[in-house]
Design a protein around this motif. Structure first.
Motif, PDB file in Angstrom:
ATOM      1  N   LEU A 137       0.837  -1.213   0.000  1.00  0.00           N
ATOM      2  CA  LEU A 137       0.000   0.000   0.000  1.00  0.00           C
ATOM      3  C   LEU A 137       0.872   1.263   0.000  1.00  0.00           C
ATOM      4  N   PRO A 138       0.336   2.375  -0.533  1.00  0.00           N
ATOM      5  CA  PRO A 138       1.054   3.659  -0.441  1.00  0.00           C
ATOM      6  C   PRO A 138       1.240   4.075   1.020  1.00  0.00           C
ATOM      7  N   LYS A 139       2.202   4.954   1.261  1.00  0.00           N
ATOM      8  CA  LYS A 139       2.553   5.352   2.623  1.00  0.00           C
ATOM      9  C   LYS A 139       1.375   5.967   3.379  1.00  0.00           C
ATOM     10  N   GLU A 140       0.575   6.858   2.696  1.00  0.00           N
ATOM     11  CA  GLU A 140      -0.535   7.524   3.386  1.00  0.00           C
ATOM     12  C   GLU A 140      -1.608   6.528   3.833  1.00  0.00           C
ATOM     13  N   ILE A 141      -1.861   5.530   2.972  1.00  0.00           N
ATOM     14  CA  ILE A 141      -2.861   4.511   3.341  1.00  0.00           C
ATOM     15  C   ILE A 141      -2.339   3.666   4.497  1.00  0.00           C
ATOM     16  N   GLN A 142      -1.026   3.352   4.470  1.00  0.00           N
ATOM     17  CA  GLN A 142      -0.434   2.602   5.577  1.00  0.00           C
ATOM     18  C   GLN A 142      -0.561   3.365   6.902  1.00  0.00           C
ATOM     19  N   ARG A 143      -0.310   4.709   6.825  1.00  0.00           N
ATOM     20  CA  ARG A 143      -0.397   5.536   8.032  1.00  0.00           C
ATOM     21  C   ARG A 143      -1.825   5.589   8.552  1.00  0.00           C
ATOM     22  N   SER A 144      -2.815   5.600   7.648  1.00  0.00           N
ATOM     23  CA  SER A 144      -4.218   5.636   8.091  1.00  0.00           C
ATOM     24  C   SER A 144      -4.586   4.346   8.819  1.00  0.00           C
ATOM     25  N   PHE A 145      -4.038   3.225   8.335  1.00  0.00           N
ATOM     26  CA  PHE A 145      -4.292   1.958   9.035  1.00  0.00           C
ATOM     27  C   PHE A 145      -3.566   1.926  10.373  1.00  0.00           C
ATOM     28  N   ASP A 146      -2.342   2.497  10.398  1.00  0.00           N
ATOM     29  CA  ASP A 146      -1.599   2.531  11.665  1.00  0.00           C
ATOM     30  C   ASP A 146      -2.340   3.358  12.721  1.00  0.00           C
ATOM     31  N   GLU A 147      -2.889   4.485  12.267  1.00  0.00           N
ATOM     32  CA  GLU A 147      -3.589   5.366  13.207  1.00  0.00           C
ATOM     33  C   GLU A 147      -5.062   5.013  13.347  1.00  0.00           C
ATOM     34  N   LYS A 148      -5.529   4.036  12.521  1.00  0.00           N
ATOM     35  CA  LYS A 148      -6.926   3.605  12.547  1.00  0.00           C
ATOM     36  C   LYS A 148      -7.861   4.795  12.309  1.00  0.00           C
ATOM     37  N   ASN A 149      -7.488   5.601  11.325  1.00  0.00           N
ATOM     38  CA  ASN A 149      -8.232   6.809  10.997  1.00  0.00           C
ATOM     39  C   ASN A 149      -8.956   6.580   9.679  1.00  0.00           C
ATOM     40  N   ILE A 150     -10.303   6.457   9.748  1.00  0.00           N
ATOM     41  CA  ILE A 150     -11.085   6.167   8.542  1.00  0.00           C
ATOM     42  C   ILE A 150     -11.106   7.367   7.599  1.00  0.00           C
ATOM     43  N   GLN A 151     -11.206   8.557   8.143  1.00  0.00           N
ATOM     44  CA  GLN A 151     -11.236   9.746   7.298  1.00  0.00           C
ATOM     45  C   GLN A 151      -9.943   9.890   6.538  1.00  0.00           C
ATOM     46  N   LEU A 211      -7.996   7.506   5.633  1.00  0.00           N
ATOM     47  CA  LEU A 211      -7.996   6.451   4.619  1.00  0.00           C
ATOM     48  C   LEU A 211      -8.793   6.880   3.401  1.00  0.00           C
ATOM     49  N   GLN A 212      -9.973   7.473   3.665  1.00  0.00           N
ATOM     50  CA  GLN A 212     -10.804   7.922   2.536  1.00  0.00           C
ATOM     51  C   GLN A 212     -10.120   9.037   1.748  1.00  0.00           C
ATOM     52  N   ASP A 213      -9.503   9.996   2.446  1.00  0.00           N
ATOM     53  CA  ASP A 213      -8.803  11.088   1.769  1.00  0.00           C
ATOM     54  C   ASP A 213      -7.640  10.555   0.945  1.00  0.00           C
ATOM     55  N   ALA A 214      -6.900   9.562   1.485  1.00  0.00           N
ATOM     56  CA  ALA A 214      -5.751   9.014   0.773  1.00  0.00           C
ATOM     57  C   ALA A 214      -6.197   8.285  -0.491  1.00  0.00           C
ATOM     58  N   ILE A 215      -7.317   7.576  -0.432  1.00  0.00           N
ATOM     59  CA  ILE A 215      -7.803   6.852  -1.613  1.00  0.00           C
ATOM     60  C   ILE A 215      -8.327   7.834  -2.657  1.00  0.00           C
ATOM     61  N   ASN A 216      -8.997   8.954  -2.183  1.00  0.00           N
ATOM     62  CA  ASN A 216      -9.539   9.943  -3.125  1.00  0.00           C
ATOM     63  C   ASN A 216      -8.430  10.670  -3.874  1.00  0.00           C
ATOM     64  N   LYS A 217      -7.249  10.787  -3.260  1.00  0.00           N
ATOM     65  CA  LYS A 217      -6.147  11.463  -3.918  1.00  0.00           C
ATOM     66  C   LYS A 217      -5.547  10.608  -5.039  1.00  0.00           C
ATOM     67  N   CYS A 235      -7.553  -4.419  -0.031  1.00  0.00           N
ATOM     68  CA  CYS A 235      -7.741  -4.255   1.414  1.00  0.00           C
ATOM     69  C   CYS A 235      -8.962  -5.032   1.911  1.00  0.00           C
ATOM     70  N   ILE A 236     -10.026  -5.030   1.114  1.00  0.00           N
ATOM     71  CA  ILE A 236     -11.240  -5.755   1.490  1.00  0.00           C
ATOM     72  C   ILE A 236     -11.001  -7.255   1.452  1.00  0.00           C
ATOM     73  N   GLU A 237     -10.336  -7.744   0.380  1.00  0.00           N
ATOM     74  CA  GLU A 237     -10.103  -9.184   0.228  1.00  0.00           C
ATOM     75  C   GLU A 237      -9.129  -9.734   1.264  1.00  0.00           C
ATOM     76  N   SER A 238      -8.247  -8.890   1.774  1.00  0.00           N
ATOM     77  CA  SER A 238      -7.291  -9.333   2.794  1.00  0.00           C
ATOM     78  C   SER A 238      -7.836  -9.159   4.212  1.00  0.00           C
ATOM     79  N   GLY A 239      -8.973  -8.461   4.353  1.00  0.00           N
ATOM     80  CA  GLY A 239      -9.556  -8.271   5.668  1.00  0.00           C
ATOM     81  C   GLY A 239      -9.067  -7.026   6.386  1.00  0.00           C
ATOM     82  N   LEU A 240      -8.214  -6.216   5.716  1.00  0.00           N
ATOM     83  CA  LEU A 240      -7.775  -4.958   6.343  1.00  0.00           C
ATOM     84  C   LEU A 240      -8.941  -3.966   6.474  1.00  0.00           C
ATOM     85  N   TRP A 241      -9.815  -3.995   5.534  1.00  0.00           N
ATOM     86  CA  TRP A 241     -10.957  -3.069   5.514  1.00  0.00           C
ATOM     87  C   TRP A 241     -12.236  -3.872   5.370  1.00  0.00           C
ATOM     88  N   VAL A 242     -13.179  -3.637   6.275  1.00  0.00           N
ATOM     89  CA  VAL A 242     -14.455  -4.345   6.244  1.00  0.00           C
ATOM     90  C   VAL A 242     -15.560  -3.323   6.105  1.00  0.00           C
TER      91      VAL A 242
END
Length: 374
Positions: A312-326, A328-334, A347-354
């Motif tokens: 995953l890109p660094k920003e998405i990794q950081r969102s998972f580390d901080e458990k910050n959904i917003q 994560l959404q901003d990083a994907i929109n960029k 992320c969905i298929e691996s269970g990181l995001w449900v």
């Protein structure tokens, strides 16, 4: 000649050996003359032997006929005593009595002839054909039996059965230090002198090496080489290993430096192979453990969340580390829509995001707000 010892040597006084005769003929080849005399003597011996066999046969047949006539005579006499006098039965009775009398006379004649034959046989001079006779004749061919080659499964089953039966004895042998102790133990347990024992000792060495018990590994490896040297000696001599292990110990106790160096060299090679095999087994066990943990981590789509996280890109990794959904959404929109969808799907298929749980949480929040408004 002295007879104090009780041995009669007179039978050797007249020995007829045609090959030693000095009488020859100038008109006949000497070897041919000897062959002719030998053939003539054999024919006479055969005739004499046949006469004796005929006498024995006639004597045995006469005795059989006498026994039959006696039985017939006894039956006729019993019938005579029980019934009335019969002229025909009387005639038959007299006839049987006369035949029996004649046969007994013949029997005595045969006995006399046989006695004369045996006396004549004793007086015959010995020759090269009658000096000795073979007691028995037997030929034995020492041919190694053809053994059926064992399959891999049969070898494994044989090894497993042997180890289960003699594991205690094998471990005890593996701990012996002195040559004399090893020899005595194999003498008491000769069934241990086989390939299965050597293989079992090597397996024990590998187990000790995995447990980091290096001193025990080296001790058992020494005994494994002892068994291997005995098996090699048996193959060289083409004998059963159980019959030559004493030869090995006799040799190793008085061996020169070259033989001992060869023994030590084989021992060092075995230790290296054991260490290598133990290392391979540990690596294989680690891989199996990692694979089991990976299977447990797999998400609903069959992807490993750890592997997906590392891509995953660094920003998405950081969102998972901080458990910050917003975040994560901003990083994907960029990201590019295609790339963003790709990462989100992984992320969905691996269970990181449900996403279902988020929707469920949103629905619960809406229901709570509606209740408050009411």
């Amino acid at each position: 000649m002295s007879t104090k010892v009780g041995i009669d040597y007179s039978v050797w006084d007249h020995i007829y050996v045609s090959d030693d005769e000095d009488v020859t003929s100038p008109f006949v080849d000497t070897p041919s003359l000897f062959r002719m005399r030998h053939r003539s003597r054999l024919e006479k011996m055969a005739e004499f032997q046949q006469r004796g066999e005929d006498l024995e046969h006639n004597f045995a047949e006469c005795k059989t006929l006498i026994k039959e006539s006696q039985g017939r005579l006894k039956k006729l006499e019993e019938e005579k005593q029980e019934g009335e006098e019969d002229e025909e039965r009387e005639l038959e009775l007299k006839k049987v009595q006369a035949q029996l009398k004649k046969m007994k006379k013949d029997e005595k004649s045969y006995e006399k002839c046989i006695e004369e034959y045996r006396r004549e046989e004793k007086k015959l001079p010995w020759n090269v054909d009658s000096l000795s006779k073979e007691g028995f004749s037997k030929s034995v061919l020492n041919i190694k039996p053809v053994t059926k080659e064992e399959t891999g499964e049969e070898k494994v089953e044989k090894h497993k059965t042997f180890v289960e039966k003699y594991s205690k004895e094998i471990k005890h042998f593996g701990m012996l230090h002195r040559w004399d102790d090893s020899q005595k133990y194999l003498s008491d347990n000769p069934h241990l002198v086989c390939e299965e024992t050597a293989n079992c000792l090597v397996v024990i060495c590998i187990d000790y090496e995995i447990d980091e018990k290096h001193a025990l590994m080296e001790q058992v490896a020494h005994q494994a080489i002892v068994v291997q040297f005995i098996l090699d000696l048996a193959r060289t001599l083409e004998v059963d290993p159980r019959g030559c292990f004493r030869d090995f110990f006799s040799k190793i106790k008085t061996a020169d430096k070259q033989y001992l160096d060869m023994f030590d060299h084989e021992l060092e090679l075995l230790k290296k192979r054991i260490c290598s095999c133990a290392q391979s087994r540990m690596e294989s066990a680690m891989k199996e453990l990692e694979e089991e943990e990976k299977q447990k981590r797999l998400g609903p789509g069959g992807l490993d969340p750890v592997e997906v996280y590392e891509t995953l890109p660094k920003e998405i990794q950081r969102s998972f580390d901080e458990k910050n959904i917003q975040m994560l959404q901003d990083a994907i929109n960029k990201l590019d829509p295609v790339e963003g969808k790709y990462h989100l799907t992984r992320c969905i298929e691996s269970g990181l995001w449900v996403p279902e749980s988020e929707q469920g949480d949103d629905q619960d929040e809406e229901d709570e707000e509606d209740d408050e408004d009411d």
